[in-house]
Design a protein around this motif. Sequence first.
Motif, PDB file in Angstrom:
ATOM      1  N   GLY A  61      -0.144   2.008  -1.035  1.00  0.00           N
ATOM      2  CA  GLY A  61       0.853   2.753  -1.811  1.00  0.00           C
ATOM      3  C   GLY A  61       2.190   2.089  -2.343  1.00  0.00           C
ATOM      4  O   GLY A  61       2.792   3.216  -2.715  1.00  0.00           O
ATOM      5  N   LEU A  62       2.437   0.725  -2.148  1.00  0.00           N
ATOM      6  CA  LEU A  62       3.956   0.347  -2.167  1.00  0.00           C
ATOM      7  C   LEU A  62       3.805  -0.605  -3.782  1.00  0.00           C
ATOM      8  O   LEU A  62       2.579  -0.620  -4.137  1.00  0.00           O
ATOM      9  CB  LEU A  62       3.957  -1.052  -1.869  1.00  0.00           C
ATOM     10  N   ASP A  63       5.131  -0.299  -4.062  1.00  0.00           N
ATOM     11  CA  ASP A  63       4.918  -0.461  -6.105  1.00  0.00           C
ATOM     12  C   ASP A  63       5.322  -2.574  -5.656  1.00  0.00           C
ATOM     13  O   ASP A  63       4.693  -3.406  -6.296  1.00  0.00           O
ATOM     14  CB  ASP A  63       5.962   0.237  -6.641  1.00  0.00           C
ATOM     15  N   ALA A  64       5.995  -2.798  -5.066  1.00  0.00           N
ATOM     16  CA  ALA A  64       6.426  -4.047  -4.475  1.00  0.00           C
ATOM     17  C   ALA A  64       6.029  -5.206  -2.897  1.00  0.00           C
ATOM     18  O   ALA A  64       6.911  -3.849  -2.178  1.00  0.00           O
ATOM     19  CB  ALA A  64       7.181  -4.403  -5.411  1.00  0.00           C
ATOM     20  N   VAL A  65       5.962  -5.536  -2.854  1.00  0.00           N
ATOM     21  CA  VAL A  65       5.793  -6.577  -1.589  1.00  0.00           C
ATOM     22  C   VAL A  65       6.990  -7.885  -1.398  1.00  0.00           C
ATOM     23  O   VAL A  65       6.029  -8.721  -2.612  1.00  0.00           O
ATOM     24  CB  VAL A  65       4.551  -6.110  -0.573  1.00  0.00           C
ATOM     25  N   VAL A  66       7.790  -7.833  -1.354  1.00  0.00           N
ATOM     26  CA  VAL A  66       8.334  -9.157  -0.637  1.00  0.00           C
ATOM     27  C   VAL A  66       8.595  -9.708   0.038  1.00  0.00           C
ATOM     28  O   VAL A  66       8.293  -8.821   1.881  1.00  0.00           O
ATOM     29  CB  VAL A  66      10.448  -8.981  -1.356  1.00  0.00           C
ATOM     30  N   ALA A  92      -3.116  -9.254   3.201  1.00  0.00           N
ATOM     31  CA  ALA A  92      -3.321  -7.743   3.424  1.00  0.00           C
ATOM     32  C   ALA A  92      -2.761  -7.982   2.196  1.00  0.00           C
ATOM     33  O   ALA A  92      -3.140  -6.793   1.523  1.00  0.00           O
ATOM     34  CB  ALA A  92      -2.013  -8.369   4.010  1.00  0.00           C
ATOM     35  N   VAL A  93      -2.111  -8.291   0.766  1.00  0.00           N
ATOM     36  CA  VAL A  93      -1.677  -7.163  -0.492  1.00  0.00           C
ATOM     37  C   VAL A  93      -2.839  -7.838  -1.070  1.00  0.00           C
ATOM     38  O   VAL A  93      -2.730  -6.495  -1.993  1.00  0.00           O
ATOM     39  CB  VAL A  93      -0.292  -8.726  -1.338  1.00  0.00           C
ATOM     40  N   LYS A  94      -3.923  -8.949  -0.987  1.00  0.00           N
ATOM     41  CA  LYS A  94      -4.919  -8.625  -1.167  1.00  0.00           C
ATOM     42  C   LYS A  94      -5.761  -7.666  -1.489  1.00  0.00           C
ATOM     43  O   LYS A  94      -6.213  -6.980  -2.648  1.00  0.00           O
ATOM     44  CB  LYS A  94      -5.784  -9.838  -1.555  1.00  0.00           C
ATOM     45  N   VAL A  95      -5.573  -6.713  -0.012  1.00  0.00           N
ATOM     46  CA  VAL A  95      -6.749  -6.184  -0.067  1.00  0.00           C
ATOM     47  C   VAL A  95      -5.760  -4.460  -0.523  1.00  0.00           C
ATOM     48  O   VAL A  95      -6.404  -4.033  -0.608  1.00  0.00           O
ATOM     49  CB  VAL A  95      -7.212  -6.050   1.729  1.00  0.00           C
ATOM     50  N   ALA A  96      -4.504  -4.475   0.083  1.00  0.00           N
ATOM     51  CA  ALA A  96      -4.038  -3.398  -0.422  1.00  0.00           C
ATOM     52  C   ALA A  96      -3.975  -3.118  -1.870  1.00  0.00           C
ATOM     53  O   ALA A  96      -3.065  -2.163  -2.534  1.00  0.00           O
ATOM     54  CB  ALA A  96      -2.931  -3.364   0.150  1.00  0.00           C
ATOM     55  N   ALA A  97      -4.307  -4.130  -2.731  1.00  0.00           N
ATOM     56  CA  ALA A  97      -3.981  -4.834  -3.919  1.00  0.00           C
ATOM     57  C   ALA A  97      -2.498  -3.686  -4.566  1.00  0.00           C
ATOM     58  O   ALA A  97      -2.097  -2.820  -5.276  1.00  0.00           O
ATOM     59  CB  ALA A  97      -5.066  -3.016  -4.951  1.00  0.00           C
ATOM     60  N   VAL A  98      -1.889  -4.353  -4.194  1.00  0.00           N
ATOM     61  CA  VAL A  98      -0.434  -5.032  -4.601  1.00  0.00           C
ATOM     62  C   VAL A  98       0.300  -5.209  -5.531  1.00  0.00           C
ATOM     63  O   VAL A  98      -0.434  -6.188  -5.764  1.00  0.00           O
ATOM     64  CB  VAL A  98       0.910  -5.440  -3.239  1.00  0.00           C
ATOM     65  N   PRO A  99       0.997  -3.512  -6.374  1.00  0.00           N
ATOM     66  CA  PRO A  99       0.975  -3.731  -8.201  1.00  0.00           C
ATOM     67  C   PRO A  99       1.952  -5.837  -8.298  1.00  0.00           C
ATOM     68  O   PRO A  99       1.440  -6.628  -9.617  1.00  0.00           O
ATOM     69  CB  PRO A  99       1.799  -2.934  -8.437  1.00  0.00           C
ATOM     70  N   TYR A 100       2.614  -5.829  -7.431  1.00  0.00           N
ATOM     71  CA  TYR A 100       3.578  -7.430  -7.613  1.00  0.00           C
ATOM     72  C   TYR A 100       3.764  -7.999  -6.060  1.00  0.00           C
ATOM     73  O   TYR A 100       4.156  -7.006  -5.093  1.00  0.00           O
ATOM     74  CB  TYR A 100       4.641  -6.806  -8.471  1.00  0.00           C
TER      75      TYR A 100
END
Length: 216
Positions: A61-66, A92-100
């Motif tokens: 549900g996040l828009d971006a992860v840094v 984790a970013v892949k599985v969560a389908a983080v947009p950026y």
Amino acid sequence: MKIAVIGATGTVGKAVVKEAAARGHEVTAFARGVEKVQQGGNIKAVAFDVNDAGFAGQLEGLDAVVSAFNPGWDNPNAGADFAKGAAAITEAVKVAAVPYFLAVGGAGSLYIAPDVQLIDTPEFPKEIYDGAHAARNWLKDLQDRRDVNWSFISPPAAFEGDVDTRSGRYRTGKDDVLFTGEELANISAPDLACAIVDAAENKAHLFERFTVAEAV
């Protein structure tokens, strides 16, 4: 935007949390010691190890992860710990389908001459080689991927996070070491954070590495 910062109490992560929160974003700050996370109504501090099962669920549900993840330059297992954490974060970013997703790496993989990266020069500090090499390998891994919407930022070669002024200005480069005159370029932590949050807001530098430095 909903932005997560991994490594939220380190030099870079702390500055990114401050910058993103000041712009009104909803910030989720991941850190081992949440008591050190900046407090604020739009900042949620979360204690969670990136290597733990279920980390992807924290990113949904996040828009971006840094990611400013760093196991510590003085950690005797820095290389192995960085590699393990980086792989876990990417998955984790892949599985969560983080947009950026924006990974903060070191300057070691920047080119100081044609086909010569900073990390491979005799002057590069041997005590941080293992961690820097792991960061370089993370970049290599990301460059081959299109299942993650990634970007990778390398701070300038002289960056140590010892400057705390914010100008809101910076210049960008790609794969080469930036200079200020004849000296290796630097940047303040707040201005590096400006560049990082700007990139997150605009989903900039997708599928590429970039670097930044102080404006001149």
